[in-house]
Design a protein around this motif. Structure first.
Motif: not given
Length: 239
Positions: A44-50, A66-74
């Motif tokens: 699954x995605x290492x950041x968002x878990x999808x 989505x996480x690749x495109x997102x510059x900065x996640x909260x």
């Protein structure tokens, strides 16, 4: 198991939380119902878990589009125990709306397992997504707070269900579309005592992740109050 638990199980034996079948021990679900649950496992995605639909094995720390495109996640990381679908819906709905608070123990145990990497990274405080007081009065309990309390018992990490507040009453998210959900919860959360949050690594708890709008707004409030990082952990996830 102590003598009192043995006596209790003799007269009130543990039952499967889904189908009601009598169990030999208090493990939550019978083997059949457990096999029906679609647990979210790697890859699954290492950041968002999808979860990745077309990958069959883990291949490093992969990120979704989505996480690749997102510059900065909260969020630092997000994890969920299982897919919120026909096989798991009853567990959540009974817990959330029908006073089956006994479901919290099993749900928290599955969350702890799936969130293992988050706990290894380090967590200082567990915080549930809050309800507005008017909805709390009507429902009588906050299901996310039950999950946070159980996770606190399992992990030994303190939890706080009073500092993060929902200061504005909003429509139930289930009634709204994705864009409407984001507008509905914008700026409705705040932290009462910033000094209790500043510099801490926060684990934010909810029952189900749908669009992530509520969790994002909670995380923004916590980061604004000075939290070092915010991770999220839910029982179910809409995929």
């Amino acid at each position: 198991m102590n003598i009192w638990e043995q006596l209790l199980n003799l007269f009130l034996p543990p039952r499967c939380l889904k189908c009601g079948k009598v169990l030999k021990d208090d493990r939550g679900l019978c083997s059949h119902c457990m096999s029906e649950i679609n647990f979210i496992t790697e890859p699954y995605c290492y950041q968002c878990g999808h979860p990745f639909e077309f990958l069959e094995e883990k291949k490093g720390k992969l990120l979704c589009g989505n996480c690749l495109k997102s510059k900065r996640s909260v969020f630092r990381y997000s994890r969920s125990a299982f897919a919120y679908d026909e096989s798991s819906r009853k567990l959540i709905l009974d817990f959330k709306f029908h006073d089956h608070t006994e479901n919290a123990k099993f749900l928290a145990q599955t969350m702890f397992v799936c969130g293992e990497d988050i706990f290894k990274e380090g967590i200082d405080l567990i915080i549930p997504v809050p309800l507005h007081y008017s909805r709390l009065v009507g429902r009588r309990y906050n299901q996310s707070a039950f999950l946070a309390k159980e996770l606190s018992k399992i992990s030994g990490i303190n939890f706080d269900n009073l500092n993060l507040v929902r200061h504005k009453k909003t429509r139930p998210q289930v009634e709204l579309s994705g864009a409407e959900r984001r507008r509905n919860v914008k700026d409705v959360f705040s932290v009462k005592h910033h000094q209790k949050i500043k510099g801490l690594r926060i684990l934010l708890i909810d029952d189900v992740l749908t669009t992530g709008a509520t969790l994002q707004e909670c995380a923004k409030a916590l980061r604004k109050a000075g939290a070092k990082s915010v991770d999220t952990l839910t029982a179910g996830r809409v995929i």
